[in-house]
Design an enzyme around this catalytic site. Sequence first.
Site, PDB file in Angstrom:
ATOM      1  N   TYR A  22      32.527 -64.271  18.912  1.00  0.00           N
ATOM      2  CA  TYR A  22      32.081 -63.415  17.797  1.00  0.00           C
ATOM      3  C   TYR A  22      32.299 -61.934  18.096  1.00  0.00           C
ATOM      4  O   TYR A  22      32.406 -61.118  17.199  1.00  0.00           O
ATOM      5  CB  TYR A  22      30.587 -63.638  17.528  1.00  0.00           C
ATOM      6  CG  TYR A  22      30.271 -64.904  16.759  1.00  0.00           C
ATOM      7  CD1 TYR A  22      29.908 -66.067  17.422  1.00  0.00           C
ATOM      8  CD2 TYR A  22      30.365 -64.932  15.369  1.00  0.00           C
ATOM      9  CE1 TYR A  22      29.627 -67.235  16.721  1.00  0.00           C
ATOM     10  CE2 TYR A  22      30.087 -66.087  14.662  1.00  0.00           C
ATOM     11  CZ  TYR A  22      29.726 -67.232  15.339  1.00  0.00           C
ATOM     12  OH  TYR A  22      29.441 -68.384  14.640  1.00  0.00           O
ATOM     13  N   THR A  24      25.806 -63.996  28.020  1.00  0.00           N
ATOM     14  CA  THR A  24      24.908 -63.808  29.181  1.00  0.00           C
ATOM     15  C   THR A  24      23.534 -64.381  28.875  1.00  0.00           C
ATOM     16  O   THR A  24      22.544 -63.643  28.763  1.00  0.00           O
ATOM     17  CB  THR A  24      24.782 -62.305  29.471  1.00  0.00           C
ATOM     18  OG1 THR A  24      24.410 -61.646  28.227  1.00  0.00           O
ATOM     19  CG2 THR A  24      26.083 -61.721  29.992  1.00  0.00           C
ATOM     20  N   ARG A  82      27.358 -54.323  19.032  1.00  0.00           N
ATOM     21  CA  ARG A  82      26.235 -54.234  18.081  1.00  0.00           C
ATOM     22  C   ARG A  82      26.580 -54.990  16.812  1.00  0.00           C
ATOM     23  O   ARG A  82      26.328 -54.529  15.707  1.00  0.00           O
ATOM     24  CB  ARG A  82      25.950 -52.778  17.716  1.00  0.00           C
ATOM     25  CG  ARG A  82      25.283 -51.981  18.802  1.00  0.00           C
ATOM     26  CD  ARG A  82      25.180 -50.532  18.409  1.00  0.00           C
ATOM     27  NE  ARG A  82      23.974 -49.906  18.945  1.00  0.00           N
ATOM     28  CZ  ARG A  82      23.703 -48.607  18.856  1.00  0.00           C
ATOM     29  NH1 ARG A  82      24.592 -47.801  18.292  1.00  0.00           N
ATOM     30  NH2 ARG A  82      22.601 -48.116  19.344  1.00  0.00           N
ATOM     31  N   LYS A  99      20.921 -50.855  24.854  1.00  0.00           N
ATOM     32  CA  LYS A  99      21.214 -52.109  24.153  1.00  0.00           C
ATOM     33  C   LYS A  99      20.069 -53.090  24.278  1.00  0.00           C
ATOM     34  O   LYS A  99      19.584 -53.639  23.282  1.00  0.00           O
ATOM     35  CB  LYS A  99      22.495 -52.727  24.705  1.00  0.00           C
ATOM     36  CG  LYS A  99      22.815 -54.102  24.166  1.00  0.00           C
ATOM     37  CD  LYS A  99      23.001 -54.106  22.662  1.00  0.00           C
ATOM     38  CE  LYS A  99      23.062 -55.510  22.110  1.00  0.00           C
ATOM     39  NZ  LYS A  99      23.370 -55.554  20.677  1.00  0.00           N
ATOM     40  N   ASN A 110      17.198 -54.179  20.946  1.00  0.00           N
ATOM     41  CA  ASN A 110      16.860 -55.536  20.499  1.00  0.00           C
ATOM     42  C   ASN A 110      15.417 -55.882  20.835  1.00  0.00           C
ATOM     43  O   ASN A 110      14.731 -56.560  20.067  1.00  0.00           O
ATOM     44  CB  ASN A 110      17.828 -56.555  21.102  1.00  0.00           C
ATOM     45  CG  ASN A 110      19.091 -56.671  20.271  1.00  0.00           C
ATOM     46  OD1 ASN A 110      19.142 -56.221  19.122  1.00  0.00           O
ATOM     47  ND2 ASN A 110      20.130 -57.249  20.851  1.00  0.00           N
ATOM     48  N   CYS A 159      20.473 -62.978  20.680  1.00  0.00           N
ATOM     49  CA  CYS A 159      20.206 -61.619  21.156  1.00  0.00           C
ATOM     50  C   CYS A 159      18.716 -61.341  21.347  1.00  0.00           C
ATOM     51  O   CYS A 159      18.259 -61.149  22.470  1.00  0.00           O
ATOM     52  CB  CYS A 159      20.810 -60.628  20.170  1.00  0.00           C
ATOM     53  SG  CYS A 159      22.496 -61.085  19.732  1.00  0.00           S
TER      54      CYS A 159
HETATM   55  N1  SAJ Z   1      13.784 -61.802  11.708  1.00  0.00           N
HETATM   56  C1  SAJ Z   1      12.451 -61.847  11.234  1.00  0.00           C
HETATM   57  N2  SAJ Z   1      11.988 -60.755  10.542  1.00  0.00           N
HETATM   58  C2  SAJ Z   1      12.788 -59.650  10.298  1.00  0.00           C
HETATM   59  C3  SAJ Z   1      14.135 -59.623  10.809  1.00  0.00           C
HETATM   60  C4  SAJ Z   1      14.604 -60.727  11.503  1.00  0.00           C
HETATM   61  O1  SAJ Z   1      11.715 -62.823  11.415  1.00  0.00           O
HETATM   62  O2  SAJ Z   1      12.303 -58.730   9.638  1.00  0.00           O
HETATM   63  C5  SAJ Z   1      14.298 -62.960  12.460  1.00  0.00           C
HETATM   64  C6  SAJ Z   1      15.533 -63.582  11.788  1.00  0.00           C
HETATM   65  O3  SAJ Z   1      15.133 -64.584  10.888  1.00  0.00           O
HETATM   66  C7  SAJ Z   1      16.285 -64.161  12.970  1.00  0.00           C
HETATM   67  C8  SAJ Z   1      15.947 -63.206  14.112  1.00  0.00           C
HETATM   68  O4  SAJ Z   1      14.787 -62.483  13.700  1.00  0.00           O
HETATM   69  O5  SAJ Z   1      15.798 -65.453  13.290  1.00  0.00           O
HETATM   70  C9  SAJ Z   1      17.070 -62.219  14.464  1.00  0.00           C
HETATM   71  O6  SAJ Z   1      17.479 -61.597  13.308  1.00  0.00           O
HETATM   72  P1  SAJ Z   1      18.377 -60.249  13.345  1.00  0.00           P
HETATM   73  O7  SAJ Z   1      18.447 -59.767  11.956  1.00  0.00           O
HETATM   74  O8  SAJ Z   1      17.874 -59.330  14.361  1.00  0.00           O
HETATM   75  O9  SAJ Z   1      19.824 -60.822  13.758  1.00  0.00           O
HETATM   76  P2  SAJ Z   1      20.676 -60.749  15.122  1.00  0.00           P
HETATM   77  O10 SAJ Z   1      19.862 -61.230  16.247  1.00  0.00           O
HETATM   78  O11 SAJ Z   1      21.959 -61.423  14.831  1.00  0.00           O
HETATM   79  O12 SAJ Z   1      21.040 -59.178  15.272  1.00  0.00           O
HETATM   80  C10 SAJ Z   1      20.463 -58.342  16.222  1.00  0.00           C
HETATM   81  C11 SAJ Z   1      20.648 -56.919  15.681  1.00  0.00           C
HETATM   82  N3  SAJ Z   1      19.928 -55.996  16.527  1.00  0.00           N
HETATM   83  C12 SAJ Z   1      19.282 -54.931  15.991  1.00  0.00           C
HETATM   84  O13 SAJ Z   1      19.270 -54.685  14.821  1.00  0.00           O
HETATM   85  C13 SAJ Z   1      18.584 -54.042  16.973  1.00  0.00           C
HETATM   86  C14 SAJ Z   1      22.140 -56.579  15.654  1.00  0.00           C
HETATM   87  O14 SAJ Z   1      22.318 -55.218  15.321  1.00  0.00           O
HETATM   88  C15 SAJ Z   1      22.750 -56.808  17.048  1.00  0.00           C
HETATM   89  O15 SAJ Z   1      24.122 -56.552  17.044  1.00  0.00           O
HETATM   90  C16 SAJ Z   1      22.524 -58.244  17.453  1.00  0.00           C
HETATM   91  O16 SAJ Z   1      21.125 -58.498  17.495  1.00  0.00           O
HETATM   92  C17 SAJ Z   1      23.144 -58.434  18.859  1.00  0.00           C
HETATM   93  O17 SAJ Z   1      24.260 -58.981  18.899  1.00  0.00           O
HETATM   94  O18 SAJ Z   1      22.566 -57.958  19.813  1.00  0.00           O
END
Ligand code: SAJ
Length: 457
Positions: free
Chosen positions: A3, A86, A157, A210, A214, A268
Amino acid sequence: MGYVGIPAAALLADSPQFDHVYGFQRDSPSSGYKIAMLNRGESPLKGVEPGLEELLRKVVAAGKFRCTSDFSKIADLDAVTLSIQTPFLNKEDLLPDFSALKEGIRHVGRHLQPGMLVVLESTITPGTTAGMARELLEQESGLKAGQDFALAHAPERVMVGRLLRNIREHDRCVGGIDETSTKRATELYSPVLTLGKVIPMTATAAEVTKTAENTFRDLQIAAINELALYCEAMGINIYDVRTGIDSLKGEGITRAMLWPGAGVGGHCLTKDTYHLERGVQMLGKGTLDYPEKEPSLYVLARRINDFMPIHMFRLTVDAMKRAGVPLKGAKVAMLGWAFLSNSDDTRNTPSEPYRDACIREGAQVAVHDPYVAEYPGVPLVPSIEEAVKGADATIIFAGHNQYRSLDASYLKNLSGKKHPVIIDGRNMIDPDIFIRHGFVYKGIGRGDKNGHAITEP
Ligand code: SAJ
């Protein structure tokens, strides 16, 4: 070539600054198929990725991108980036599984030439670039980092469904082990950025940035999840409270209220907290000043978010009791298997621990997800109808748009039950409509409804 690596390679290849880009992929039984696909200009990534197929076709046709498993080609390069997963082996002991990353670094080290730049894009424990990575590269190559070759960390990101846009438009933190390395890495990333800009810093600062961004997102989600649990206990509606808190505007007042829900999944947020914790344990040994015996706020947040699927299970048990139906032998329809709404990404999905808990109690679980065709060990049914048919309980686990228009009378007829249970883990339905149709309703944060009077048909 995953990805992160595939969209990055396509964008670099499409940039006039670079003559040629190689995508390196092990020719393994599980992933070797990607090599031929990519060299045909096809994307092996699941799900919709706007613009990626077109871009791949373009750079392959132009002869600017080629995928190969021949790592010796690294010797012909000016720069090489590593985006290898990782995961964590053991979260309790904060032990990451760096085996795949180390293998990748060794491949690079074996073919490293003086003057080259090496960049780690994977999310890593703070201290890894200047520590383990540097040592392995020097060991394998006999060269000296900072002297013979440049070394930096430039964390990805990206989010599924918008990979190209995220790389182009998000600012890019770029941290070298020294200034020259930061400058070289800045040269590499600047050409692919459109709205985004490079934010230079040290390698360790980039690693902390980073893992912390998260961790903070996970913390914000845990904060609203805890408030949702409180609202349930106090008999009030979390969404009224959220709207209320969000209404306080003005200078210096930032309100980053996220959304409560059935759990936090993905590759993440479920692990980066542990990278940060491990980092401070290693780099902050003996210097960290923190209240004695107090747990890390961030690890506690992880535990609260990991608790949400269990809470969903307890809501199900309570609702089934209200409906007078034992969970043992009951049919439970789960709507949503992906960890993210409107995506097919199932990595560390919070749906899994919930399903496991239901099965342990002797329930039969039917899983539906419009985006997920298959999942190891979990049969998926093709339609909502098949999932809900004869179901004692329907559980909304993912916020897919399709589930926003669930029709109460239609689901009631499908279930054929007098008081079917419905648990809303993503605030997708109007509880009053379902309650009027005789459902036993429970929702995350809906203390105002979870004890509702059951409507007799
Ligand atoms: N979630 C909630 N409530 C929210 C937002 C998300 O319960 O308000 C849940 C989602 O349902 C999901 C999980 O959290 O199960 C993660 O959701 P996410 O929107 O954070 O999606 P990721 O993990 O794919 O993306 C995160 C993002 N990190 C940040 O915004 C700081 C993205 O920008 C990063 O690129 C990605 O991690 C990564 O690759 O690190």
